[in-house]
Scaffold this active site. Structure first.
Site, PDB file in Angstrom:
ATOM      1  N   THR A 214      -3.900   1.511  -2.493  1.00 40.29           N
ATOM      2  CA  THR A 214      -3.304   0.177  -2.419  1.00 40.29           C
ATOM      3  C   THR A 214      -3.703  -0.744  -3.558  1.00 40.29           C
ATOM      4  O   THR A 214      -4.757  -0.578  -4.177  1.00 40.29           O
ATOM      5  CB  THR A 214      -3.719  -0.501  -1.086  1.00 40.29           C
ATOM      6  OG1 THR A 214      -3.006  -1.719  -0.930  1.00 40.29           O
ATOM      7  CG2 THR A 214      -5.201  -0.787  -1.018  1.00 40.29           C
TER       8      THR A 214
ATOM      9  N   SER B 163     -10.990  -2.406   5.238  1.00 38.05           N
ATOM     10  CA  SER B 163      -9.610  -1.945   5.060  1.00 38.05           C
ATOM     11  C   SER B 163      -9.039  -1.461   6.385  1.00 38.05           C
ATOM     12  O   SER B 163      -9.785  -1.113   7.300  1.00 38.05           O
ATOM     13  CB  SER B 163      -9.600  -0.793   4.057  1.00 38.05           C
ATOM     14  OG  SER B 163      -8.309  -0.237   3.958  1.00 38.05           O
ATOM     15  N   SER B 164      -7.718  -1.403   6.451  1.00 38.69           N
ATOM     16  CA  SER B 164      -7.054  -0.782   7.608  1.00 38.69           C
ATOM     17  C   SER B 164      -6.554   0.627   7.279  1.00 38.69           C
ATOM     18  O   SER B 164      -6.065   1.325   8.161  1.00 38.69           O
ATOM     19  CB  SER B 164      -5.838  -1.617   8.025  1.00 38.69           C
ATOM     20  OG  SER B 164      -6.245  -2.882   8.450  1.00 38.69           O
TER      21      SER B 164
ATOM     22  N   THR C 225       0.873  -1.161   0.000  1.00 37.49           N
ATOM     23  CA  THR C 225       0.000   0.000   0.000  1.00 37.49           C
ATOM     24  C   THR C 225       0.907   1.206   0.000  1.00 37.49           C
ATOM     25  O   THR C 225       2.081   1.079   0.246  1.00 37.49           O
ATOM     26  CB  THR C 225      -0.869  -0.071   1.271  1.00 37.49           C
ATOM     27  OG1 THR C 225      -1.607  -1.259   1.201  1.00 37.49           O
ATOM     28  CG2 THR C 225      -1.786   1.120   1.442  1.00 37.49           C
TER      29      THR C 225
ATOM     30  N   GLY D 225      -0.791  -2.898   5.955  1.00 37.08           N
ATOM     31  CA  GLY D 225      -1.845  -3.865   6.290  1.00 37.08           C
ATOM     32  C   GLY D 225      -2.467  -3.524   7.632  1.00 37.08           C
ATOM     33  O   GLY D 225      -2.719  -2.349   7.932  1.00 37.08           O
TER      34      GLY D 225
ATOM     35  N   ASN E 246      -3.153  -3.897  -2.404  1.00 32.31           N
ATOM     36  CA  ASN E 246      -3.109  -4.865  -1.317  1.00 32.31           C
ATOM     37  C   ASN E 246      -1.693  -5.425  -1.185  1.00 32.31           C
ATOM     38  O   ASN E 246      -0.839  -4.768  -0.608  1.00 32.31           O
ATOM     39  CB  ASN E 246      -4.155  -5.970  -1.448  1.00 32.31           C
ATOM     40  CG  ASN E 246      -4.297  -6.730  -0.132  1.00 32.31           C
ATOM     41  OD1 ASN E 246      -3.937  -6.196   0.919  1.00 32.31           O
ATOM     42  ND2 ASN E 246      -4.813  -7.928  -0.158  1.00 32.31           N
TER      43      ASN E 246
HETATM   44  O1  DON Z   1      -6.740  -2.091   2.860  1.00 37.45           O
HETATM   45  C1  DON Z   1      -5.997  -2.725   3.597  1.00 37.45           C
HETATM   46  O2  DON Z   1      -6.097  -2.745   4.808  1.00 37.45           O
HETATM   47  C2  DON Z   1      -4.860  -3.525   2.979  1.00 37.45           C
HETATM   48  N1  DON Z   1      -5.209  -3.921   1.646  1.00 37.45           N
HETATM   49  C3  DON Z   1      -3.622  -2.696   3.026  1.00 37.45           C
HETATM   50  C4  DON Z   1      -2.414  -3.400   2.484  1.00 37.45           C
HETATM   51  C5  DON Z   1      -1.154  -2.767   2.854  1.00 37.45           C
HETATM   52  O3  DON Z   1      -1.085  -1.807   3.584  1.00 37.45           O
HETATM   53  C6  DON Z   1       0.070  -3.412   2.355  1.00 37.45           C
HETATM   54  N2  DON Z   1       1.220  -2.611   2.632  1.00 37.45           N
HETATM   55  N3  DON Z   1       2.230  -2.785   3.108  1.00 37.45           N
END
Ligand code: DON
Length: 570
Positions: free
Chosen positions: A400, A453-454, A382, A475, A402
């Site tokens: 993102t 989502s986070s 992301t 994430g 993902n």
């Molecule tokens: O929306 C979300 O929470 C995840 N898809 C975010 C993924 C993410 O932050 C990956 N990064 N390092």
């Protein structure tokens, strides 16, 4: 002649007393020679993002008369080219804005489940979860939202879209020099690019990539030109839609023409809450941050965390127990509000925060077996960037695909990567997603539903004016990183650089462990173990980008040291 990029870490020539440009930065965008700057101080405007060329693009747009929203649109489009692992047009995201007239806006362009998706689509005949399918290739992709999100932002922009997208087109068409970490990431993903594509993408290079190579993306340039010339229809209809649907047909994908044509970004009511004398503006559901951040900030508000001290065992224990409680609620209650009744008001009330902390014991480790979700009576890839302009517009964007390079599937002939966001749904109750998050009914798959989502793009106001613009990828660690960055500044009075770069830690209810970065002090780990915690070292947590605006108008932009992240400003 093309020259390699160069690093200047940290940036020298910082000066607060004079106006005008204050850094040794090359301000013109030269894709063959650029500088990573970890901190910049200006008085006119700033961008901090995952890539120097994207930050410089945003600043150049402000210099041409654009506001922070124009800069954010141009930055995101540039990231889609120069940071293919996460910057995207085939993914989704959230934008939180504070306009100079005092209005708060959020735009939700999270991906949606295609119409042909269904609750059990990733279960085999025996009912076992097939995470390989929710995480890789065509079937992992949700309907992309980013392009709709960009046009949703245009309402608040000043310059024409054609001007904002042109730098991205140029970067894709003429190429840019890649950094060492990009070369490494592309090489590491090579086998997946070969496995999950029907048309070999430009990301696969015979002999492998090395720092200083030029990445040219002609197909992507043509897709961007269609968006420039036809607006949203240049992506969701016509040739680009045809290429997406053809790509789906060549493997096991299910996104169809109607899914694309029907996709709409949504303006949502921002989450605004008080923390002591500050006001915090953040993204509502489907961002779990819109529930977890107010929960965690309200749980800590009355605790003497400042007296405990940064990274003291007591402070880490307190914050861990707060994170445990918030993430337990995430797993049970949170999902897309358009589809599931989430008791947001109750979950984010101060009274509930106080109630949740009643069984907190400051001597020993809590347990995720005994601390579940609260009782409610009613039913790594992301990227984040922060932008600020001198007239007072602040924009906080997290977007993102993902996982790194998303599904690893590139739309043949269109040159962009599709997300693997379907894995953010709970594909089966209790089965962890790629970030170890578990979920239940609230976040089950349904056609047209947005996955939880986070991502937590956030703006903090002081005296009713923007003070911090903050966010990060990572994430499930996103919300705890934003929480910790805010506490670092608002409670521990840290410099912006320290707040961003000092070690972070993370607890997400399940697994019942505190994850810490390598630099997290050993003696504190030992003290926590003695209290009964399992402490596990992991890789870097987040890449936090913060802009801090002081009362005298000084704009300080800081880019996380954990990556190629770079700040620009003037
Ligand atoms: O929306 C979300 O929470 C995840 N898809 C975010 C993924 C993410 O932050 C990956 N990064 N390092």
């Amino acid at each position: 002649m093309k020259a390699f990029f160069s690093y200047t870490l940290p940036l020298v020539m910082l000066c607060c007393a004079c106006s005008g440009p204050r850094s040794a930065a090359t301000l013109q965008i030269n894709p063959y020679e650029y500088t990573i700057q970890k901190k910049i101080i200006g008085s006119n405007g700033a961008v901090t993002s995952a890539h120097p060329l994207a930050s410089e693009t945003g600043v150049s747009i402000m210099k041409q008369g654009g506001n922070a929203i124009d800069a954010a649109i141009a930055t995101q489009l540039a990231l889609a080219v120069v940071y293919p692992g996460a910057g995207n047009i085939g993914g989704g995201g959230f934008t939180v804005m504070r306009l100079s007239n005092g209005t708060n806006i959020t735009i939700d362009y999270r991906e949606k489940a295609p119409a042909r998706a269904h609750r059990d689509m990733y279960l085999d005949k025996q009912g076992n979860a097939q995470t390989a399918l929710s995480q890789n290739g065509h079937l992992a992709a949700g309907v992309p939202g980013t392009v709709a999100g960009l046009f949703g932002c245009m309402k608040y922009a000043k310059l024409p879209f054609t001007k904002l997208i042109q730098p991205a087109i140029d970067l894709a068409e003429n190429g840019f020099v890649i950094t060492e970490s990009e070369a490494h990431d592309l090489n590491r993903t090579r086998d997946a690019f070969i496995k999950y594509n029907t048309v070999t993408p430009v990301f696969v290079k015979a002999g492998g990539w090395k720092a200083g190579d030029t990445l040219v993306q002609k197909d992507l340039a043509n897709t961007l030109k269609r968006i420039r010339d036809k607006g949203m229809a240049g992506f969701y209809e016509g040739e680009t839609a045809r290429l997406i649907v053809e790509e789906m047909k060549r493997a096991n994908g299910i996104i169809n023409y109607d899914d694309l044509k029907n996709y709409q970004a949504k303006e949502r009511e921002p989450v605004v809450f008080d923390y002591k004398s500050y006001k915090i503006i953040t993204m509502p559901l489907p961002s779990s941050g819109g529930v977890l951040l107010p929960q965690m900030m309200q749980m800590i508000e009355d605790q003497p965390v400042k007296a405990y001290g940064f990274l003291s065992a007591r402070a880490v224990q307190l914050m861990t127990e707060i994170e445990r409680r918030a993430y337990a609620d995430r797993a049970k209650f949170l999902g897309d509000l358009d589809f599931y009744k989430v008791p947001v008001k109750k979950l984010t009330s101060k009274a509930y925060a106080v109630e949740r902390m009643k069984d907190y014991n400051d001597q020993t480790a809590g347990s995720s077996e005994t601390t579940g979700a609260g009782l409610i009576p009613e039913s790594e890839e992301t990227t984040h960037f922060s932008v600020y302009d001198k007239s007072g517009n602040a924009v906080s964007v997290t977007t993102t695909l993902n996982g790194g390079y998303g599904s690893r599937t590139v739309v043949g002939g269109a040159g962009f990567l599709l997300n693997n966001e379907m894995d953010d749904f709970s594909i089966k109750p209790g089965v962890p997603n790629m970030y170890g998050a578990v979920g239940a009914d609230a976040n089950a798959i349904a056609p047209g539903k947005r996955m939880l989502s986070s991502m937590t793009p956030t703006i903090v106001l002081k005296d009713n004016k923007p003070f911090l613009v903050v966010g990060t990828p990572g994430g499930t660690t996103i919300t705890t990183s934003v929480f910790q960055t805010l506490i670092n500044i608002l409670e521990f009075d840290m410099s912006t650089e320290d707040a961003v770069n000092k070690p972070k830690f993370h607890h997400q209810w399940l697994p019942d462990e505190i994850f810490v970065e390598a630099a997290f002090p050993q003696p504190v780990r030992e003290q926590l173990r003695q209290m009964g915690y399992k402490v596990t070292q992991r890789g870097a947590i987040g890449r936090t980008e913060v802009i801090r605006i002081d009362a005298n108008g000084t704009i300080e932009a800081v880019a996380d040291k954990r990556g190629d992240d770079s700040a620009a400003g003037y």
